[in-house]
Every structure is written in structure tokens, then in C-alpha cells.
Write a protein that holds these residues in place. Sequence first.
Motif, PDB file in Angstrom:
ATOM      1  N   SER A  21      36.198  65.099  65.546  1.00  0.00           N
ATOM      2  CA  SER A  21      37.232  64.845  64.842  1.00  0.00           C
ATOM      3  C   SER A  21      38.133  63.698  65.142  1.00  0.00           C
ATOM      4  N   ALA A  22      38.269  63.586  66.304  1.00  0.00           N
ATOM      5  CA  ALA A  22      39.141  62.305  67.047  1.00  0.00           C
ATOM      6  C   ALA A  22      38.409  60.968  66.699  1.00  0.00           C
ATOM      7  N   TYR A  23      36.957  61.224  66.997  1.00  0.00           N
ATOM      8  CA  TYR A  23      36.147  59.894  66.710  1.00  0.00           C
ATOM      9  C   TYR A  23      36.192  59.418  65.609  1.00  0.00           C
ATOM     10  N   ALA A  24      35.915  60.483  64.693  1.00  0.00           N
ATOM     11  CA  ALA A  24      35.851  60.402  63.184  1.00  0.00           C
ATOM     12  C   ALA A  24      37.245  59.692  62.797  1.00  0.00           C
ATOM     13  N   ASP A  25      38.314  60.130  63.020  1.00  0.00           N
ATOM     14  CA  ASP A  25      39.576  59.492  62.606  1.00  0.00           C
ATOM     15  C   ASP A  25      39.565  57.914  63.314  1.00  0.00           C
ATOM     16  N   LEU A  26      39.145  57.778  64.489  1.00  0.00           N
ATOM     17  CA  LEU A  26      39.079  56.423  65.144  1.00  0.00           C
ATOM     18  C   LEU A  26      38.311  55.661  64.219  1.00  0.00           C
ATOM     19  N   THR A  27      37.003  56.103  63.937  1.00  0.00           N
ATOM     20  CA  THR A  27      35.957  55.083  63.281  1.00  0.00           C
ATOM     21  C   THR A  27      36.276  55.065  61.679  1.00  0.00           C
ATOM     22  N   ARG A  28      36.794  56.085  60.960  1.00  0.00           N
ATOM     23  CA  ARG A  28      36.852  55.951  59.592  1.00  0.00           C
ATOM     24  C   ARG A  28      38.267  55.723  59.134  1.00  0.00           C
ATOM     25  N   ASN A  29      39.201  56.265  59.933  1.00  0.00           N
ATOM     26  CA  ASN A  29      40.538  56.139  59.516  1.00  0.00           C
ATOM     27  C   ASN A  29      41.493  55.335  60.111  1.00  0.00           C
ATOM     28  N   ASN A  30      41.055  54.385  61.141  1.00  0.00           N
ATOM     29  CA  ASN A  30      41.903  53.322  61.984  1.00  0.00           C
ATOM     30  C   ASN A  30      43.105  54.299  62.364  1.00  0.00           C
ATOM     31  N   SER A  31      42.574  55.446  63.184  1.00  0.00           N
ATOM     32  CA  SER A  31      43.717  55.983  63.839  1.00  0.00           C
ATOM     33  C   SER A  31      44.526  55.286  64.809  1.00  0.00           C
ATOM     34  N   VAL A  32      44.235  54.264  65.370  1.00  0.00           N
ATOM     35  CA  VAL A  32      44.902  53.482  66.380  1.00  0.00           C
ATOM     36  C   VAL A  32      46.060  52.714  65.606  1.00  0.00           C
ATOM     37  N   GLY A  33      45.696  52.334  64.069  1.00  0.00           N
ATOM     38  CA  GLY A  33      46.532  51.739  63.244  1.00  0.00           C
ATOM     39  C   GLY A  33      46.854  50.130  63.650  1.00  0.00           C
ATOM     40  N   ILE A  34      45.806  49.560  64.048  1.00  0.00           N
ATOM     41  CA  ILE A  34      45.547  48.195  64.443  1.00  0.00           C
ATOM     42  C   ILE A  34      45.476  47.654  62.991  1.00  0.00           C
ATOM     43  N   VAL A  35      46.609  46.462  62.730  1.00  0.00           N
ATOM     44  CA  VAL A  35      46.426  45.755  61.488  1.00  0.00           C
ATOM     45  C   VAL A  35      46.365  44.227  61.795  1.00  0.00           C
ATOM     46  N   PHE A  36      45.732  43.333  60.814  1.00  0.00           N
ATOM     47  CA  PHE A  36      45.828  42.119  60.841  1.00  0.00           C
ATOM     48  C   PHE A  36      46.561  41.512  59.720  1.00  0.00           C
ATOM     49  N   SER A  37      47.340  40.687  60.035  1.00  0.00           N
ATOM     50  CA  SER A  37      48.180  39.913  59.039  1.00  0.00           C
ATOM     51  C   SER A  37      48.033  38.600  58.986  1.00  0.00           C
ATOM     52  N   ASP A  38      47.844  37.992  57.763  1.00  0.00           N
ATOM     53  CA  ASP A  38      47.715  36.452  57.431  1.00  0.00           C
ATOM     54  C   ASP A  38      49.036  35.727  57.137  1.00  0.00           C
ATOM     55  N   GLY A  39      50.058  36.466  57.452  1.00  0.00           N
ATOM     56  CA  GLY A  39      51.473  35.989  57.160  1.00  0.00           C
ATOM     57  C   GLY A  39      51.965  36.708  56.077  1.00  0.00           C
ATOM     58  N   GLN A  40      51.222  36.904  55.001  1.00  0.00           N
ATOM     59  CA  GLN A  40      51.804  37.452  53.959  1.00  0.00           C
ATOM     60  C   GLN A  40      51.236  38.927  53.378  1.00  0.00           C
ATOM     61  N   THR A  41      49.954  39.186  53.867  1.00  0.00           N
ATOM     62  CA  THR A  41      49.228  40.497  53.647  1.00  0.00           C
ATOM     63  C   THR A  41      48.879  41.254  54.825  1.00  0.00           C
ATOM     64  N   TYR A  42      48.950  42.415  55.148  1.00  0.00           N
ATOM     65  CA  TYR A  42      48.507  43.402  56.223  1.00  0.00           C
ATOM     66  C   TYR A  42      47.107  43.992  55.670  1.00  0.00           C
ATOM     67  N   LYS A  77      37.411  55.741  82.768  1.00  0.00           N
ATOM     68  CA  LYS A  77      38.656  55.484  82.620  1.00  0.00           C
ATOM     69  C   LYS A  77      39.004  55.432  81.124  1.00  0.00           C
ATOM     70  N   ILE A  78      40.105  55.854  80.686  1.00  0.00           N
ATOM     71  CA  ILE A  78      40.612  55.535  79.303  1.00  0.00           C
ATOM     72  C   ILE A  78      40.930  54.348  78.673  1.00  0.00           C
ATOM     73  N   VAL A  79      40.370  53.703  77.851  1.00  0.00           N
ATOM     74  CA  VAL A  79      40.259  52.381  77.123  1.00  0.00           C
ATOM     75  C   VAL A  79      41.051  52.195  76.050  1.00  0.00           C
ATOM     76  N   LEU A  80      41.146  53.451  75.371  1.00  0.00           N
ATOM     77  CA  LEU A  80      41.701  53.332  74.051  1.00  0.00           C
ATOM     78  C   LEU A  80      42.513  54.651  73.556  1.00  0.00           C
ATOM     79  N   LYS A  81      43.705  54.417  73.310  1.00  0.00           N
ATOM     80  CA  LYS A  81      44.436  55.667  72.696  1.00  0.00           C
ATOM     81  C   LYS A  81      44.775  55.483  71.253  1.00  0.00           C
ATOM     82  N   ASP A  82      44.688  56.499  70.358  1.00  0.00           N
ATOM     83  CA  ASP A  82      45.106  56.225  69.078  1.00  0.00           C
ATOM     84  C   ASP A  82      46.706  56.886  68.817  1.00  0.00           C
TER      85      ASP A  82
END
Length: 119
Positions: free
Chosen positions: A59-80, A24-29
Amino acid sequence: YAFLSRKVPGQHNKFVFFPEWWNKIVLKDNNQNSFSRRELILALSNKDGGAHVDPNLDSAYADLTRNNSVGIVFSDGQTYQAVKDVELHTVRQIAYEVIISIERQLNKMPNNENAHGKI
């Protein structure tokens, strides 16, 4: 991060047969690449530090693991900040699902089938 036992909003947890779960697909970027549990586990173990690091990662796995191709970010309220190691967080969840499945099956075993009592 891994949800572990918490329910994913909008999804229900159910037990399925292994081939369905494993493939099953569990992650899409953001590049429309998708990853199954099988693809993530095998890439991580066979090409990205399990046995060795392959200089020619897919290349798809490299983008996921090296370039955050999913685009998930963390914010502390001031920075991302980009979340690192998305594949490792996902594999942690996969490992948790395996453990829960094994525990569930062990709990179904009558004590006389288990020579040592509860495992």
C-alpha cells in the motif's frame, strides 16, 4: 527530478559502503512512509513492471506510485500539476550513483590491471 551530479542543497555527497548506501532511506512521503534504495529498486523490478505487475502492490508503494503521496508538484507560475513517476526519477538518481561509483573505482585501477586500457 533527479539531482544527478548537482549537489542537493544542505547535503554533502560522500562515498559509503554498499550496505549503508543500499539501505539508506532516500524518500519519505506525506503518510510517514519511507523508502530505501533497496525497497524502491526491488519493488519496481519485481512488482511494478520489471518482470510483471503485481495486482497486490504494497500500500505504501502503491500510494507513492499511483497517488503522489510525496505531494511534489510542478508549477509554471500559473498552474500546479502533480509530478508523476517520483519513483522513476528516484531510480534514475540511484542508477547515476552506481555509474559514478563504478567510474570512480575504474579510475583508481592501474592500467596494467585493465587489459584494454581505459574502459
